[in-house]
Design an enzyme around this catalytic site. Structure first.
Site, PDB file in Angstrom:
ATOM      1  CB  SER A 190      -0.688  -0.546   1.403  1.00 37.01           C
ATOM      2  OG  SER A 190      -2.049  -0.621   1.144  1.00 37.01           O
TER       3      SER A 190
ATOM      4  CB  VAL B 141      -0.004  -6.225   4.565  1.00 35.27           C
ATOM      5  CG1 VAL B 141      -1.597  -5.194   5.282  1.00 35.27           C
ATOM      6  CG2 VAL B 141       0.032  -6.118   2.788  1.00 35.27           C
TER       7      VAL B 141
ATOM      8  CE  LYS C   6      -3.867   1.023  -1.276  1.00 33.18           C
ATOM      9  NZ  LYS C   6      -4.795   0.432  -0.232  1.00 33.18           N
TER      10      LYS C   6
ATOM     11  CE1 TYR D 106      -3.711  -1.461  -4.666  1.00 31.15           C
ATOM     12  CE2 TYR D 106      -4.617  -3.394  -4.736  1.00 31.15           C
ATOM     13  CZ  TYR D 106      -4.195  -2.078  -4.058  1.00 31.15           C
ATOM     14  OH  TYR D 106      -3.910  -2.250  -2.211  1.00 31.15           O
TER      15      TYR D 106
ATOM     16  CE1 TYR E  70      -4.925   1.999   4.209  1.00 31.81           C
ATOM     17  CE2 TYR E  70      -4.066   0.878   4.946  1.00 31.81           C
ATOM     18  CZ  TYR E  70      -4.015   1.332   4.103  1.00 31.81           C
ATOM     19  OH  TYR E  70      -3.362   0.567   3.274  1.00 31.81           O
TER      20      TYR E  70
END
Ligand code: GLU
Length: 443
Positions: free
Chosen positions: A64, A261, A67, A191, A243
Site C-alpha cells: 500500500s 502490509v 498508493k 493494482y 486508515y
C-alpha cells in the site's frame, strides 16, 4: 568526525529489536513467509544523504505504500478535477480493504483505501490501456521517486492474485457503480502488480524525501511531481494514510506516513526529511508494530511532530536604527534576518508604518536574509511602493536580489539599490530622546 546520527539510529533499533508482538500479514503467501526478525531504517535528507541502520538494503514488496505515489502520478497525468471526480479525499475511518463507497457520491472515499487505489490505478495510461501498459507505468513511475529502476516480484503478485477475493469484490463493486469501465480483473491484477514492486527501506526513504522536497527527487534532481500535486498527495496521506488509525497516528506521532502490509512504513516531514522503516510483524491496523514504535520514538526524540509549533520565530527585524544624514534628513535603516514568510512580512510592514511621519529615507537592509517567499516579497514590494507614494525615499540593500528589484522586470522600477551604507552620506545616529524631539516637531 564520526556523525552521531547512525549511532542514534542503531540505538533506536536496538530499543525495539526484542519486541516480537504482532503477526506477519497472512493473506499473501510471500508476506506470511517473510523473516519476521528483519528490522531496518533509513533517513534521507533533501539533498540525498542517507543514514541507515539494520536491514535497510533488504528488499520487500511496497504494497500500500505505492498508493500515494501512484495517486501523484495519476494527478499529474489527468489533472486534479478528473481524479476528484472519481475518488474523494475524505478519511474513511475504515479498514484498508473495506467494501465501501461514499453513500452520496457513489465514489471511493479516498485514494489510500484499496477501493480508491484501484480506481486511481485505472486512470494510468490512455483510457482503456492494457494491464501490461498500466503495470509498466506504475513500475516506471515508482522508480522515478526512488531514483533507480525498481522491479516487480512476480511471485508476490501471483501469490496475492491467488486469494484476492476481497480485492476482486472491491473491483467488481467499482465496475458495477461505473467508477471505471475497465475489466475489473485487469484492474485488480494491475493494482496487485503495483503493490508487488520491490523496494528497500533506503528506496522508500528516498521516495519519502522526494515528497518532503516538494516533488524533487534528491538523487536525480528530477521534478517528479509538481508542487501543487505534491501538496495534494501529502495532505491526503496525512489524513487518510493510516486508515482507521489515522487520528491516533497523527496526534501521537504526527509524521504524515503510509504503511504497507509487507511491514514497511514511510514518513514525510515536509521541508526536512524522508524516513522509512521495515519490520514485518503487523498490528491490528495492518501497520508494522516495531515501525510504529520507532516512528513514535523519532517523533519525540527528534521533535518531528508536524504540529509542534515552531519556536516563536526569532524576530526577523534584527535592528531598526534612525540616523540623521548630512542634509538633516531622518534616515531609518531597518535590517532583517532569516527566512521571511507571510507572517514575517506582516511584522516588517507593521514596523515600516511610522505614524510620526518623521522618516525621510527608508533603507531596507536584506544582507542577512536567507530567503523571502513569493507572498512575503509581494507584501513588502507593495508596502515599499506605498512608502514611495508617501514621498519617502526608499533604498534597498539586497546583494542577493531577493526582492527581484534589479533589472528591467523590477516591480519597484524606481527603487534605489545600494551595496554599502557608506553611500548614505554622513550618517549620525539619532538617540531615542532626539528622535522623540524630532517626531514632536513634525506636524
Ligand atoms: N496489496 C495489499 C492489498 O491490497 C496492500 C494492502 C496494504 O499494504 O495495506 O490487500
Amino acid at each position: 568526525m564520526r556523525s552521531p546520527i547512525p549511532d542514534f539510529l542503531d540505538e533506536t533499533l536496538d530499543r525495539h529489536r526484542s519486541d516480537r508482538s504482532g503477526e506477519n500479514a497472512d493473506y499473501i503467501p510471500d508476506l506470511a513467509a517473510a523473516d519476521p526478525e528483519k528490522l531496518g531504517i533509513c533517513i534521507s535528507t533533501l539533498d540525498g544523504v542517507k543514514y541507515t541502520s539494520g536491514d535497510a538494503e533488504y528488499e520487500f514488496s511496497i504494497q500500500s505504500m505505492s498508493k500515494p505515489f501512484i495517486y501523484g502520478l495519476a494527478l499529474e497525468q489527468v489533472g486534479l478535477p478528473r481524479v476528484l471526480e472519481m475518488v474523494g479525499v475524505e478519511p474513511s475511518g475504515e479498514k484498508f480493504n473495506e467494501l465501501s463507497l461514499d453513500k452520496k457520491s457513489g465514489k471511493p472515499l479516498n485514494p489510500m483505501i484499496n477501493a480508491g487505489a484501484m480506481a486511481v490505478h485505472s486512470l494510468l495510461g490512455e483510457p482503456g490501456a492494457s494491464l501490461a501498459e498500466r503495470t509498466e507505468i506504475a513500475r516506471a513511475g515508482l522508480s522515478k521517486f526512488a531514483g533507480r529502476e525498481l522491479t516487480i516480484d512476480e511471485h508476490v503478485a501471483e501469490g496475492e492474485w491467488g486469494a484476492a477475493y476481497r480485492n476482486v469484490a472491491i473491483s467488481n463493486m467499482l465496475r458495477s457503480y461505473d467508477v471505471f469501465l475497465d475489466d475489473p480483473d485487469e484492474v485488480v491484477r494491475g493494482y496487485i502488480s503495483q503493490c508487488s514492486v520491490l523496494v528497500t527501506a533506503k528506496d522508500l526513504a528516498i521516495m519519502a524525501s522526494t515528497l518532503a522536497g516538494g516533488g524533487v527527487n534528491p538523487l536525480s534532481g528530477e521534478q517528479v511531481l509538481s508542487p501543487r500535486v505534491n501538496r495534494q498527495v501529502l495532505a491526503v496521506m496525512m489524513t487518510c494514510g493510516m486508515y482507521d488509525a489515522a487520528g491516533d497516528w497523527m496526534t501521537e506521532i504526527g509524521i504524515p506516513a503510509k504503511s504497507g502490509v509487507s511491514g514497511g512504513v514511510f514518513g514525510v516531514m515536509p521541508g526536512q526529511v524522508g524516513i522509512a522503516t521495515f519490520s514485518p510483524r503487523l498490528d491490528k491496523h495492518g501497520t508494522s508494530v516495531r515501525g510504529a514504535k520507532i516512528f513514535r520514538d523519532l517523533s519525540n526524540r527528534l521533535s518531528l511532530h508536524i504540529m509542534d509549533a515552531p519556536e516563536p520565530a526569532r524576530s526577523i527585524i534584527r535592528r531598526d536604527r534612525r540616523f540623521v544624514d548630512s542634509k538633516g534628513d531622518m534616515v531609518r535603516i531597518c535590517s532583517l534576518q532569516g527566512l521571511i514568510q507571510w507572517s514575517g512580512s506582516e511584522n516588517v510592514i507593521r514596523a515600516m508604518d511610522d505614524p510620526s511621519g518623521s522618516t525621510n529615507v527608508f533603507v531596507l537592509d536584506l544582507r542577512r536574509v536567507n530567503e523571502i517567499n513569493g507572498i512575503a516579497r509581494r507584501m513588502l514590494t507593495e508596502t515599499l511602493s506605498r512608502l514611495e507614494d508617501d514621498g519617502i525615499r526608499v533604498v534597498l540593500m539586497d546583494p542577493d536580489n531577493l526582492m527581484k528589484c534589479k533589472g528591467p522586470d523590477s516591480d519597484l522600477p524606481g527603487v534605489e539599490i545600494i551595496d554599502s551604507l557608506k553611500t548614505v552620506k554622513g550618517l549620525k545616529r539619532v538617540r531615542d530622546d532626539r528622535r522623540k524631539e524630532m517626531a514632536e516637531r513634525t506636524p
